[in-house]
Scaffold this active site. Sequence first.
Site, PDB file in Angstrom:
ATOM      1  N   TYR A  76       2.752   0.979  18.871  1.00 18.21           N
ATOM      2  CA  TYR A  76       1.754   0.368  17.981  1.00 18.21           C
ATOM      3  C   TYR A  76       0.420   1.121  18.115  1.00 18.21           C
ATOM      4  O   TYR A  76      -0.170   1.548  17.116  1.00 18.21           O
ATOM      5  CB  TYR A  76       1.596  -1.116  18.359  1.00 18.21           C
ATOM      6  CG  TYR A  76       0.348  -1.738  17.806  1.00 18.21           C
ATOM      7  CD1 TYR A  76       0.160  -1.877  16.432  1.00 18.21           C
ATOM      8  CD2 TYR A  76      -0.675  -2.179  18.660  1.00 18.21           C
ATOM      9  CE1 TYR A  76      -0.999  -2.443  15.921  1.00 18.21           C
ATOM     10  CE2 TYR A  76      -1.828  -2.746  18.156  1.00 18.21           C
ATOM     11  CZ  TYR A  76      -1.991  -2.878  16.787  1.00 18.21           C
ATOM     12  OH  TYR A  76      -3.142  -3.425  16.289  1.00 18.21           O
TER      13      TYR A  76
ATOM     14  N   ILE B  65       0.828  -1.227   0.000  1.00 17.74           N
ATOM     15  CA  ILE B  65       0.000   0.000   0.000  1.00 17.74           C
ATOM     16  C   ILE B  65       0.854   1.266   0.000  1.00 17.74           C
ATOM     17  O   ILE B  65       0.347   2.354  -0.253  1.00 17.74           O
ATOM     18  CB  ILE B  65      -1.012   0.051   1.173  1.00 17.74           C
ATOM     19  CG1 ILE B  65      -0.306  -0.089   2.530  1.00 17.74           C
ATOM     20  CG2 ILE B  65      -2.094  -0.986   1.004  1.00 17.74           C
ATOM     21  CD1 ILE B  65      -1.185   0.303   3.707  1.00 17.74           C
TER      22      ILE B  65
END
Length: 329
Positions: A142, A53
Amino acid sequence: MSNILVVGGAGYIGSHAVRELIKNNKNVVVADNLSTGFEKAINKNAKFYKGDIKDKNFLNALFKMEKIDAIIHFAAFSQVGESMLNPLKYYNNNVHGTEVLLKAMVENNIEFIIFSSTAAVYGEPETIPILETAPTNPTNCYGATKLAVENMLKWASIAYNIKFVSLRYFNACGADSSAEIGEAHSLETHLIPLILKAAINKKEYINIFGTDYNTKDGTAIRDYIHVTDLAQAHILAVEYLKNGGHSNIFNLGGGVGLSVREIIKAAQNITNCIIPVKEKPRRKGDPRILIASSEKAKRILNWNQQYSDIKTILSSAFKWHKLHPNGYS
Ligand code: UDP
């Protein structure tokens, strides 16, 4: 006929979402760079494009070949520990990757995106159960990258013709009832798969990270939610946007908190195996307790859990691990 593009459809939650979409007669296109996903996890009834992506040419070429009307976006790195050691890797893949994907969406007039977010955006919660309106103070990188993407989606949806749903998963676990797909990571860090690997002698023992938390037995508490229940929420989220729903954020959890020791005990009962444990210090970035309120998803998306009791979670995961002791390899 229009299609749903699943980016990261070769990963754990992505592959389960693809399976549920196909069961619901949707046309599915999968894009995955296979950096952490597995080709064998990709459903045979989905069209597969291998690519990244972060590569806008790849995305533009895909959008020329396929008419896509909604994207479900799972393509991200998701290991808390690694994110603390290598934060820039996480910003590059999770945040920059999504920036490129959104740019390509805008240029190709794709309106809807479902984003795979996480309970890690909350950090250490002030109140339990956690509502979507709770403060977001991630304790690990994260979670910070997922929150950064949520913010990017908010501003992009104001500026461009984009509508999003962000789904904040609590602890995804379990496997499809067929046991054809399940949880596999080349480096496994998650509690339930590690416990089950210990049960089938692929691991000597399970570490308990932290026995001094202020909880009923000193170990951290999480809200475990079956991956098939999560998968179904994505289908509902796409329908919600297509029916005119506005951009929105939903928690997805089971609403039940279980400690690390409780999970180990439940796994011993289900597997009939003794699972040796070693007590270790806390893992960096781990909050004490995470339990969701998923009332909003139930009310607005009409979402319901079917598989998220701990017995179904552990027995479905155990079936997968017994049949695939080496994952997809
Ligand atoms: N955990 C543990 N031993 C392990 C892996 C995880 O004690 O080998 C603990 C971890 O510290 C956390 C809980 O189990 O409190 C769930 O961790 P997991 O990595 O599965 O999911 P997370 O909550 O980090 O997304």
